[in-house]
Scaffold this motif. Sequence first.
Motif, PDB file in Angstrom:
ATOM      1  N   LYS A   7       0.830  -1.208   0.000  1.00 42.99           N
ATOM      2  CA  LYS A   7       0.000   0.000   0.000  1.00 42.99           C
ATOM      3  C   LYS A   7       0.866   1.259   0.000  1.00 42.99           C
ATOM      4  CE  LYS A   7      -3.808   2.171   2.486  1.00 42.99           C
ATOM      5  NZ  LYS A   7      -4.752   2.007   3.622  1.00 42.99           N
ATOM      6  N   LYS A   8       1.880   1.287   0.842  1.00 41.51           N
ATOM      7  CA  LYS A   8       2.754   2.459   0.930  1.00 41.51           C
ATOM      8  C   LYS A   8       3.466   2.723  -0.402  1.00 41.51           C
ATOM      9  CE  LYS A   8       6.477   4.373   3.697  1.00 41.51           C
ATOM     10  NZ  LYS A   8       7.372   4.168   4.832  1.00 41.51           N
ATOM     11  N   ILE A   9       3.987   1.673  -0.993  1.00 37.67           N
ATOM     12  CA  ILE A   9       4.701   1.829  -2.273  1.00 37.67           C
ATOM     13  C   ILE A   9       3.730   2.217  -3.378  1.00 37.67           C
ATOM     14  CG2 ILE A   9       6.091   0.642  -4.013  1.00 37.67           C
ATOM     15  CD1 ILE A   9       7.207  -1.076  -1.637  1.00 37.67           C
ATOM     16  N   ARG A  10       2.555   1.585  -3.389  1.00 38.65           N
ATOM     17  CA  ARG A  10       1.546   1.918  -4.410  1.00 38.65           C
ATOM     18  C   ARG A  10       1.192   3.391  -4.346  1.00 38.65           C
ATOM     19  NH1 ARG A  10      -3.625   2.867  -3.918  1.00 38.65           N
ATOM     20  NH2 ARG A  10      -3.927   1.843  -1.904  1.00 38.65           N
ATOM     21  N   LYS A  11       0.959   3.886  -3.139  1.00 42.20           N
ATOM     22  CA  LYS A  11       0.602   5.300  -2.977  1.00 42.20           C
ATOM     23  C   LYS A  11       1.763   6.208  -3.361  1.00 42.20           C
ATOM     24  CE  LYS A  11      -3.171   5.051   0.250  1.00 42.20           C
ATOM     25  NZ  LYS A  11      -3.793   5.725   1.367  1.00 42.20           N
ATOM     26  N   SER A  12       2.989   5.795  -3.033  1.00 41.17           N
ATOM     27  CA  SER A  12       4.150   6.619  -3.391  1.00 41.17           C
ATOM     28  C   SER A  12       4.331   6.699  -4.903  1.00 41.17           C
ATOM     29  CB  SER A  12       5.426   6.083  -2.742  1.00 41.17           C
ATOM     30  OG  SER A  12       5.903   4.931  -3.401  1.00 41.17           O
ATOM     31  N   ARG A  13       3.822   5.704  -5.610  1.00 41.35           N
ATOM     32  CA  ARG A  13       3.893   5.688  -7.075  1.00 41.35           C
ATOM     33  C   ARG A  13       2.714   6.433  -7.707  1.00 41.35           C
ATOM     34  NH1 ARG A  13       8.262   3.778  -5.618  1.00 41.35           N
ATOM     35  NH2 ARG A  13       9.186   1.867  -6.405  1.00 41.35           N
ATOM     36  N   ILE A  68      12.665   1.088   5.391  1.00 42.20           N
ATOM     37  CA  ILE A  68      13.506   2.270   5.495  1.00 42.20           C
ATOM     38  C   ILE A  68      13.867   2.781   4.104  1.00 42.20           C
ATOM     39  CG2 ILE A  68      15.745   3.097   6.311  1.00 42.20           C
ATOM     40  CD1 ILE A  68      15.465   0.869   8.522  1.00 42.20           C
ATOM     41  N   GLY A  69      14.174   1.857   3.192  1.00 44.01           N
ATOM     42  CA  GLY A  69      14.627   2.242   1.865  1.00 44.01           C
ATOM     43  C   GLY A  69      13.590   2.921   1.002  1.00 44.01           C
ATOM     44  N   GLN A  70      12.328   2.766   1.296  1.00 45.07           N
ATOM     45  CA  GLN A  70      11.294   3.349   0.452  1.00 45.07           C
ATOM     46  C   GLN A  70      11.114   4.842   0.664  1.00 45.07           C
ATOM     47  OE1 GLN A  70       9.800   1.913  -2.099  1.00 45.07           O
ATOM     48  NE2 GLN A  70      11.170   0.249  -1.629  1.00 45.07           N
ATOM     49  N   ILE A  71      11.425   5.328   1.839  1.00 41.79           N
ATOM     50  CA  ILE A  71      11.185   6.734   2.136  1.00 41.79           C
ATOM     51  C   ILE A  71      12.008   7.651   1.231  1.00 41.79           C
ATOM     52  CG2 ILE A  71      11.321   8.514   3.934  1.00 41.79           C
ATOM     53  CD1 ILE A  71      10.616   6.183   5.919  1.00 41.79           C
ATOM     54  N   PHE A  79      10.320  14.674  -5.953  1.00 45.61           N
ATOM     55  CA  PHE A  79      11.195  15.756  -6.423  1.00 45.61           C
ATOM     56  C   PHE A  79      11.193  15.823  -7.948  1.00 45.61           C
ATOM     57  CE2 PHE A  79      15.507  17.123  -7.747  1.00 45.61           C
ATOM     58  CZ  PHE A  79      15.471  18.432  -7.274  1.00 45.61           C
ATOM     59  N   VAL A  80      11.335  14.685  -8.582  1.00 42.16           N
ATOM     60  CA  VAL A  80      11.332  14.636 -10.053  1.00 42.16           C
ATOM     61  C   VAL A  80       9.972  15.065 -10.590  1.00 42.16           C
ATOM     62  CG1 VAL A  80      11.490  13.092 -12.052  1.00 42.16           C
ATOM     63  CG2 VAL A  80      13.162  12.921 -10.200  1.00 42.16           C
ATOM     64  N   LYS A  81       8.912  14.610  -9.950  1.00 41.02           N
ATOM     65  CA  LYS A  81       7.559  14.989 -10.356  1.00 41.02           C
ATOM     66  C   LYS A  81       7.381  16.509 -10.257  1.00 41.02           C
ATOM     67  CE  LYS A  81       2.950  13.138  -9.509  1.00 41.02           C
ATOM     68  NZ  LYS A  81       2.164  12.296  -8.580  1.00 41.02           N
ATOM     69  N   ASP A  82       7.861  17.090  -9.140  1.00 43.18           N
ATOM     70  CA  ASP A  82       7.773  18.540  -8.948  1.00 43.18           C
ATOM     71  C   ASP A  82       8.566  19.288 -10.014  1.00 43.18           C
ATOM     72  OD1 ASP A  82       6.211  18.075  -6.726  1.00 43.18           O
ATOM     73  OD2 ASP A  82       7.821  18.477  -5.270  1.00 43.18           O
ATOM     74  N   LEU A  83       9.749  18.777 -10.348  1.00 39.23           N
ATOM     75  CA  LEU A  83      10.552  19.408 -11.408  1.00 39.23           C
ATOM     76  C   LEU A  83       9.789  19.424 -12.730  1.00 39.23           C
ATOM     77  CD1 LEU A  83      14.217  18.095 -10.943  1.00 39.23           C
ATOM     78  CD2 LEU A  83      13.418  20.447 -10.723  1.00 39.23           C
ATOM     79  N   LYS A  84       9.218  18.281 -13.073  1.00 36.74           N
ATOM     80  CA  LYS A  84       8.471  18.194 -14.326  1.00 36.74           C
ATOM     81  C   LYS A  84       7.293  19.163 -14.334  1.00 36.74           C
ATOM     82  CE  LYS A  84       7.719  14.203 -16.254  1.00 36.74           C
ATOM     83  NZ  LYS A  84       7.292  12.813 -16.450  1.00 36.74           N
ATOM     84  N   GLN A  85       6.571  19.216 -13.211  1.00 39.99           N
ATOM     85  CA  GLN A  85       5.398  20.086 -13.130  1.00 39.99           C
ATOM     86  C   GLN A  85       5.777  21.563 -13.161  1.00 39.99           C
ATOM     87  OE1 GLN A  85       3.323  18.704  -9.641  1.00 39.99           O
ATOM     88  NE2 GLN A  85       2.285  17.089 -10.764  1.00 39.99           N
ATOM     89  N   SER A  86       6.995  21.892 -12.720  1.00 37.45           N
ATOM     90  CA  SER A  86       7.417  23.289 -12.719  1.00 37.45           C
ATOM     91  C   SER A  86       7.883  23.746 -14.103  1.00 37.45           C
ATOM     92  CB  SER A  86       8.532  23.517 -11.695  1.00 37.45           C
ATOM     93  OG  SER A  86       9.740  22.919 -12.138  1.00 37.45           O
ATOM     94  N   GLY A  87       7.915  22.811 -15.047  1.00 37.28           N
ATOM     95  CA  GLY A  87       8.264  23.194 -16.412  1.00 37.28           C
ATOM     96  C   GLY A  87       9.702  22.913 -16.797  1.00 37.28           C
ATOM     97  N   VAL A  88      10.466  22.269 -15.935  1.00 39.86           N
ATOM     98  CA  VAL A  88      11.853  21.941 -16.257  1.00 39.86           C
ATOM     99  C   VAL A  88      11.854  20.906 -17.377  1.00 39.86           C
ATOM    100  CG1 VAL A  88      13.979  20.896 -15.390  1.00 39.86           C
ATOM    101  CG2 VAL A  88      12.698  22.482 -13.950  1.00 39.86           C
ATOM    102  N   LYS A  89      12.626  21.194 -18.395  1.00 42.70           N
ATOM    103  CA  LYS A  89      12.742  20.292 -19.547  1.00 42.70           C
ATOM    104  C   LYS A  89      14.005  19.450 -19.422  1.00 42.70           C
ATOM    105  CE  LYS A  89       9.206  22.168 -21.587  1.00 42.70           C
ATOM    106  NZ  LYS A  89       7.970  21.709 -21.089  1.00 42.70           N
TER     107      LYS A  89
END
Length: 118
Positions: A7-13, A68-71, A79-89
């Motif tokens: 569940k945690k991993i699914r939600k993180s994805r 521990i490793g999933q966090i 972070f990558v999602k935020d970069l993409k949404q901010s318009g970074v190409k």
Amino acid sequence: MIGEKIKKIRKSRGLTLSECAKRANISKSYLSNIERNLNQNPSLQIIERLAGVLNVEVNTFISEESRIGQIPETKWLQFVKDLKQSGVKTNDLQAFKTVIEFAKWQQENLDKNDKSRG
């Protein structure tokens, strides 16, 4: 428990229960039962399907260290999602990498200075 990790991993994805179940070719109710630990012993075949959908190794669901490793992975994905949404190409990534490397270097030097003073 395996269900909680799934569940945690699914939600993180960013996958809904329905999307994940559909991609793993299992029923939504069955996945829900696994995640709520009502079914605590899903077959290896189901675990393999879910691992494939969630892009993790099967042992991620089984081993203690995986919690521990999933966090950090979740934070990086966000972070990558935020970069993409901010318009970074993609073409701009090298410039951002340079800035990040400088910030890392600067932080390391600040840490060294703090240790030498303390």
